[in-house]
Design an enzyme around this catalytic site. Structure first.
Site, mmCIF file in Angstrom:
data_model
loop_
_atom_site.group_PDB
_atom_site.id
_atom_site.type_symbol
_atom_site.label_atom_id
_atom_site.label_comp_id
_atom_site.label_asym_id
_atom_site.label_seq_id
_atom_site.Cartn_x
_atom_site.Cartn_y
_atom_site.Cartn_z
ATOM 1 N N LYS A 9 0.829 -1.208 0.000
ATOM 2 C CA LYS A 9 0.000 0.000 0.000
ATOM 3 C C LYS A 9 0.858 1.249 0.000
ATOM 4 C CE LYS A 9 -1.047 0.865 4.895
ATOM 5 N NZ LYS A 9 -2.123 1.003 5.861
ATOM 6 N N SER A 25 -9.323 4.621 -14.310
ATOM 7 C CA SER A 25 -8.107 4.197 -13.612
ATOM 8 C C SER A 25 -7.576 5.245 -12.644
ATOM 9 C CB SER A 25 -7.004 3.804 -14.593
ATOM 10 O OG SER A 25 -6.526 4.951 -15.265
ATOM 11 N N TYR A 58 -7.963 0.363 -11.476
ATOM 12 C CA TYR A 58 -6.675 -0.239 -11.806
ATOM 13 C C TYR A 58 -5.657 0.875 -12.006
ATOM 14 C CZ TYR A 58 -7.893 1.089 -16.578
ATOM 15 O OH TYR A 58 -8.248 1.811 -17.694
#
Length: 132
Positions: A9, A25, A58
């Site tokens: 992360k 995205s 994404y």
């Protein structure tokens, strides 16, 4: 059986842009992606710290070293420029793999430059690793 685990992360990155009229995205500085173990076009979950929104999209790679975090398309409606976001990716592992797994945690400053790269240890503590 496999389980879904946090792989990496980017913690509290600052949203620099939000572009509604885009295919979709999140554009991310590839230096941040590499440090967190996130691949281009990989599914990520995003949490906006300021408003609590949680959503998926994404990744696409932006300009290296730019610190760019830009939400594109419909995801742009979930954030405001200047918000802090947590970008997380997950992986599937066997129970055996889970025992040795330590997710990468990338901490950034207000310009989205890497301050520290850590791994989670037992009980939520962090162990610092060398930044790349």
């Amino acid at each position: 059986m496999t389980v879904t685990m946090l792989k990496g992360k980017i913690h509290r990155a600052v949203v620099k842009q939000a572009e509604l009229n885009y295919v979709g995205s999140i554009t991310v500085d590839p230096e941040l992606m590499e440090a967190a173990g996130i691949y281009e076009y990989e599914l990520v979950q995003i949490v906006d710290v300021e408003n609590g929104n949680r959503f998926e999209t994404y990744t696409i790679a932006g300009e290296p070293g730019s610190g760019m975090i830009c939400l594109n398309g419909a995801a742009a409606r979930q954030v405001q420029v200047g918000d802090h976001v947590i970008i997380m990716c997950y992986c599937q592992m066997s129970p055996k793999e889970v025992k040795e797994h330590k997710p990468k945690v990338v901490f950034v400053d207000d310009e989205n430059k890497i301050v520290k790269v850590s791994s989670y240890e037992k009980y939520g503590t962090l162990t610092q690793e060398a930044a790349k």
